[in-house]
Design a protein around this motif. Structure first.
Motif, PDB file in Angstrom:
ATOM      1  N   GLN A  33       0.093 134.453  29.958  1.00 32.04           N
ATOM      2  CA  GLN A  33      -1.288 133.327  29.942  1.00 32.04           C
ATOM      3  C   GLN A  33      -1.123 133.156  28.722  1.00 32.04           C
ATOM      4  O   GLN A  33      -1.586 134.391  27.569  1.00 32.04           O
ATOM      5  CB  GLN A  33      -2.658 135.051  30.189  1.00 32.04           C
ATOM      6  CG  GLN A  33      -3.562 133.569  31.279  1.00 32.04           C
ATOM      7  CD  GLN A  33      -4.542 134.685  31.793  1.00 32.04           C
ATOM      8  OE1 GLN A  33      -4.603 135.568  32.284  1.00 32.04           O
ATOM      9  NE2 GLN A  33      -6.461 134.022  31.463  1.00 32.04           N
ATOM     10  N   THR A  34      -2.703 131.876  27.757  1.00 32.72           N
ATOM     11  CA  THR A  34      -2.566 132.179  26.671  1.00 32.72           C
ATOM     12  C   THR A  34      -3.584 132.466  25.825  1.00 32.72           C
ATOM     13  O   THR A  34      -5.003 133.142  27.142  1.00 32.72           O
ATOM     14  CB  THR A  34      -2.935 130.713  26.321  1.00 32.72           C
ATOM     15  OG1 THR A  34      -3.398 130.655  24.910  1.00 32.72           O
ATOM     16  CG2 THR A  34      -4.034 130.387  27.610  1.00 32.72           C
ATOM     17  N   GLY A  35      -3.765 133.330  25.347  1.00 37.48           N
ATOM     18  CA  GLY A  35      -4.945 134.387  24.590  1.00 37.48           C
ATOM     19  C   GLY A  35      -5.537 133.133  22.972  1.00 37.48           C
ATOM     20  O   GLY A  35      -6.174 133.780  22.347  1.00 37.48           O
ATOM     21  N   ASP A  36      -4.478 131.517  22.809  1.00 41.78           N
ATOM     22  CA  ASP A  36      -4.843 131.060  22.227  1.00 41.78           C
ATOM     23  C   ASP A  36      -5.153 131.308  20.306  1.00 41.78           C
ATOM     24  O   ASP A  36      -5.610 131.110  19.702  1.00 41.78           O
ATOM     25  CB  ASP A  36      -6.866 130.624  22.343  1.00 41.78           C
ATOM     26  CG  ASP A  36      -6.736 128.881  22.624  1.00 41.78           C
ATOM     27  OD1 ASP A  36      -7.907 128.527  22.198  1.00 41.78           O
ATOM     28  OD2 ASP A  36      -6.127 128.446  21.621  1.00 41.78           O
ATOM     29  N   PHE A  37      -4.440 132.338  20.313  1.00 41.17           N
ATOM     30  CA  PHE A  37      -3.989 132.928  19.354  1.00 41.17           C
ATOM     31  C   PHE A  37      -5.080 133.522  18.233  1.00 41.17           C
ATOM     32  O   PHE A  37      -4.450 134.022  17.328  1.00 41.17           O
ATOM     33  CB  PHE A  37      -3.392 131.487  18.114  1.00 41.17           C
ATOM     34  CG  PHE A  37      -2.238 131.660  18.190  1.00 41.17           C
ATOM     35  CD1 PHE A  37      -1.449 129.651  18.330  1.00 41.17           C
ATOM     36  CD2 PHE A  37      -0.633 132.472  18.129  1.00 41.17           C
ATOM     37  CE1 PHE A  37      -0.511 129.665  18.358  1.00 41.17           C
ATOM     38  CE2 PHE A  37       0.253 131.509  18.633  1.00 41.17           C
ATOM     39  CZ  PHE A  37       0.427 130.343  18.218  1.00 41.17           C
ATOM     40  N   THR A  38      -6.001 133.693  19.473  1.00 41.10           N
ATOM     41  CA  THR A  38      -6.410 134.767  18.761  1.00 41.10           C
ATOM     42  C   THR A  38      -7.128 135.917  19.312  1.00 41.10           C
ATOM     43  O   THR A  38      -6.889 136.721  20.665  1.00 41.10           O
ATOM     44  CB  THR A  38      -8.722 134.157  19.059  1.00 41.10           C
ATOM     45  OG1 THR A  38      -8.581 134.179  20.309  1.00 41.10           O
ATOM     46  CG2 THR A  38      -8.610 132.391  18.598  1.00 41.10           C
ATOM     47  N   ARG A  39      -7.860 137.092  18.838  1.00 42.30           N
ATOM     48  CA  ARG A  39      -8.023 138.889  18.469  1.00 42.30           C
ATOM     49  C   ARG A  39      -8.937 138.219  20.525  1.00 42.30           C
ATOM     50  O   ARG A  39      -8.308 139.435  20.509  1.00 42.30           O
ATOM     51  CB  ARG A  39      -8.670 139.468  17.961  1.00 42.30           C
ATOM     52  CG  ARG A  39      -7.875 139.710  16.872  1.00 42.30           C
ATOM     53  CD  ARG A  39      -8.694 139.917  15.243  1.00 42.30           C
ATOM     54  NE  ARG A  39      -7.627 140.122  14.389  1.00 42.30           N
ATOM     55  CZ  ARG A  39      -7.704 141.181  13.562  1.00 42.30           C
ATOM     56  NH1 ARG A  39      -8.446 141.802  13.405  1.00 42.30           N
ATOM     57  NH2 ARG A  39      -7.182 141.151  12.214  1.00 42.30           N
ATOM     58  N   THR A  40      -9.882 137.814  20.125  1.00 43.08           N
ATOM     59  CA  THR A  40     -10.669 137.606  21.007  1.00 43.08           C
ATOM     60  C   THR A  40     -10.245 137.602  22.461  1.00 43.08           C
ATOM     61  O   THR A  40     -10.225 138.505  23.092  1.00 43.08           O
ATOM     62  CB  THR A  40     -11.953 137.309  21.229  1.00 43.08           C
ATOM     63  OG1 THR A  40     -12.818 136.844  20.003  1.00 43.08           O
ATOM     64  CG2 THR A  40     -13.572 137.006  22.354  1.00 43.08           C
ATOM     65  N   LYS A  41      -9.844 136.667  22.050  1.00 43.13           N
ATOM     66  CA  LYS A  41      -9.172 135.875  23.770  1.00 43.13           C
ATOM     67  C   LYS A  41      -7.728 136.770  24.048  1.00 43.13           C
ATOM     68  O   LYS A  41      -7.374 137.172  25.449  1.00 43.13           O
ATOM     69  CB  LYS A  41      -8.093 134.117  23.426  1.00 43.13           C
ATOM     70  CG  LYS A  41      -9.679 133.462  23.995  1.00 43.13           C
ATOM     71  CD  LYS A  41      -9.855 133.242  25.375  1.00 43.13           C
ATOM     72  CE  LYS A  41      -9.383 133.494  26.570  1.00 43.13           C
ATOM     73  NZ  LYS A  41      -9.084 131.230  26.565  1.00 43.13           N
ATOM     74  N   GLU A  65      -9.340 140.135  25.615  1.00 44.38           N
ATOM     75  CA  GLU A  65      -9.904 139.383  27.524  1.00 44.38           C
ATOM     76  C   GLU A  65      -9.148 139.738  27.915  1.00 44.38           C
ATOM     77  O   GLU A  65      -9.164 140.073  29.461  1.00 44.38           O
ATOM     78  CB  GLU A  65     -10.806 138.457  27.080  1.00 44.38           C
ATOM     79  CG  GLU A  65     -12.251 138.172  26.951  1.00 44.38           C
ATOM     80  CD  GLU A  65     -12.843 137.125  26.598  1.00 44.38           C
ATOM     81  OE1 GLU A  65     -13.034 136.598  25.399  1.00 44.38           O
ATOM     82  OE2 GLU A  65     -11.559 135.657  27.126  1.00 44.38           O
ATOM     83  N   VAL A  66      -7.343 138.667  27.702  1.00 40.11           N
ATOM     84  CA  VAL A  66      -6.467 138.797  28.671  1.00 40.11           C
ATOM     85  C   VAL A  66      -5.852 140.067  28.987  1.00 40.11           C
ATOM     86  O   VAL A  66      -5.369 140.183  30.018  1.00 40.11           O
ATOM     87  CB  VAL A  66      -5.692 137.256  28.173  1.00 40.11           C
ATOM     88  CG1 VAL A  66      -4.434 137.351  29.177  1.00 40.11           C
ATOM     89  CG2 VAL A  66      -5.830 136.235  27.938  1.00 40.11           C
ATOM     90  N   MET A  85      -3.548 137.880  18.713  1.00 40.48           N
ATOM     91  CA  MET A  85      -3.702 138.387  19.491  1.00 40.48           C
ATOM     92  C   MET A  85      -3.178 139.806  20.206  1.00 40.48           C
ATOM     93  O   MET A  85      -3.721 140.996  20.656  1.00 40.48           O
ATOM     94  CB  MET A  85      -2.925 137.574  20.596  1.00 40.48           C
ATOM     95  CG  MET A  85      -3.676 136.095  20.473  1.00 40.48           C
ATOM     96  SD  MET A  85      -2.838 135.176  22.253  1.00 40.48           S
ATOM     97  CE  MET A  85      -0.398 134.987  21.104  1.00 40.48           C
ATOM     98  N   ALA A  86      -2.150 140.749  19.138  1.00 41.64           N
ATOM     99  CA  ALA A  86      -1.799 141.516  19.346  1.00 41.64           C
ATOM    100  C   ALA A  86      -2.445 143.128  19.191  1.00 41.64           C
ATOM    101  O   ALA A  86      -2.834 143.702  20.116  1.00 41.64           O
ATOM    102  CB  ALA A  86      -0.748 141.804  18.914  1.00 41.64           C
ATOM    103  N   VAL A  87      -3.260 142.528  17.977  1.00 39.51           N
ATOM    104  CA  VAL A  87      -4.685 143.877  17.665  1.00 39.51           C
ATOM    105  C   VAL A  87      -5.544 143.546  18.728  1.00 39.51           C
ATOM    106  O   VAL A  87      -6.160 144.608  18.822  1.00 39.51           O
ATOM    107  CB  VAL A  87      -5.172 143.054  16.336  1.00 39.51           C
ATOM    108  CG1 VAL A  87      -5.910 143.947  16.380  1.00 39.51           C
ATOM    109  CG2 VAL A  87      -3.485 143.147  15.480  1.00 39.51           C
ATOM    110  N   GLY A  88      -5.841 142.512  19.419  1.00 37.21           N
ATOM    111  CA  GLY A  88      -7.142 142.197  20.350  1.00 37.21           C
ATOM    112  C   GLY A  88      -6.319 142.928  21.895  1.00 37.21           C
ATOM    113  O   GLY A  88      -7.154 143.780  21.787  1.00 37.21           O
TER     114      GLY A  88
END
Ligand code: GZL
Length: 313
Positions: free
Chosen positions: A181-189, A192-193, A217-220
């Protein structure tokens, strides 16, 4: 006379005098922020007047920015295209105004490659393949259920990095890509995903690895794995792309396993190509490829992190 000529030839005053418009995606990741700061540095070094426009990851804002650069009559345009399609019309307008366009770090899909002078990007399929090959090497014949955090939907890196990873695990019956699924390249998303993947997979106990299209996204995801009471880097392996300082911190903590390096300096080669083109009409190749290098916990993560701080981060 000679004195003036010598003075003008000196590097300090070798001002290209170009005005360049830069339509930047946004500031969604640490890598993107570094690319912006390196681009500003490279422009300053060359005496280029850089007009900067941040699109907050919206294509319509990029199209507006390109139109305004054309209206201003800039000498050239840098475009980091948030998604791969929908550029022909506005790039036609730049072409009609004789303004060369250089693509940075992402590609576009077009039938007419005369719409851009060159694209300065990594080989994004290869990045995904390197990430996947690393995981295959770590897993061996053990069953491994992988979840994937995709980049921005419709962006060339999201499409290509997915393709490369799937090539690497093809034919490995023990490795399955269970969720993507897309996390839109952001930590927050990304966080969440990953939380939703963990919920859906027995509290994360059934997940063997997460493959993220970028380190942010990995850090998230690492945060989500820890909040679920699991150990990132051991209970769930973490593999991603960019090689930003924070992923090396995670590696030093044993919480991330591997990343594939992407240089934030796309502007250097872009400005070199533009200056050669402006000076003597020299056409660059359509693709100027930047390097991709795998880093793991064995590669002195602390040392690499420190070194990165001098490179735009
Ligand atoms: C890839 C680039 C990606 C980075 C992300 O070339 O477009 O965009 O990998 C950024 O960090 O969001």
């Amino acid at each position: 006379g000679l004195a003036l000529a010598t003075l003008l030839a000196s590097p300090v005053l070798a001002q290209s005098g170009m005005t360049v418009g830069f339509s930047q995606v946004g500031s969604e990741s640490g890598w993107r922020a570094a690319e912006t700061s390196v681009t500003r540095e490279e422009a300053k070094k060359r005496g280029i007047d850089l007009k900067f426009a941040d699109a907050q990851q919206k294509q319509e804002n990029q199209i507006k920015a390109i139109r305004s650069f054309v209206a201003q009559g800039v000498d050239a345009i840098l475009l980091a295209p948030v998604v791969a399609t929908g550029w022909d019309q506005v790039l036609e307008e730049a072409k009609d105004a004789d303004i060369p366009v250089v693509l940075l770090d992402r590609n576009i899909e077009t039938k007419d490659d005369s719409l851009y002078l060159t694209a300065v990007t990594s080989d994004q399929v290869h990045e995904g393949k390197v990430a996947g090959d690393y995981l295959v090497g770590q897993v061996g014949s053990k069953p491994c259920k992988v979840v994937e955090l995709q980049g921005t939907t419709g962006s060339s890196p999201a499409i290509a990095r997915k393709k490369g990873f799937e090539e690497a695990i093809a034919g490995k019956s023990n490795i399955t890509l269970a969720r993507s699924q897309t996390g839109d390249f952001t930590r927050t998303k990304g966080k969440e995903v990953m939380e939703s993947f963990i919920k859906a997979e027995n509290g994360g106990k059934d997940i063997c690895a997460v493959y993220a299209h970028n380190d942010d996204m990995a850090v998230g995801a690492i945060q989500a794995i820890k909040e679920a009471g699991l150990k990132p880097g051991t209970d769930i392996m973490v593999v991603s792309i960019d090689a930003v300082p924070d992923i090396f911190q995670a590696m030093a903590n044993g919480e991330a396993n591997a990343t594939v390096e992407l240089t934030p300096n796309m502007a250097g080669p872009a400005f070199d190509a533009l200056e050669a083109y402006k000076k003597d009409g020299k056409e660059p190749p359509k693709w100027i490829q930047t390097e991709s290098k795998l880093y793991t916990q064995a590669d002195d993560p602390k040392g690499v992190m420190e070194a990165k701080k001098g490179m735009g981060y």
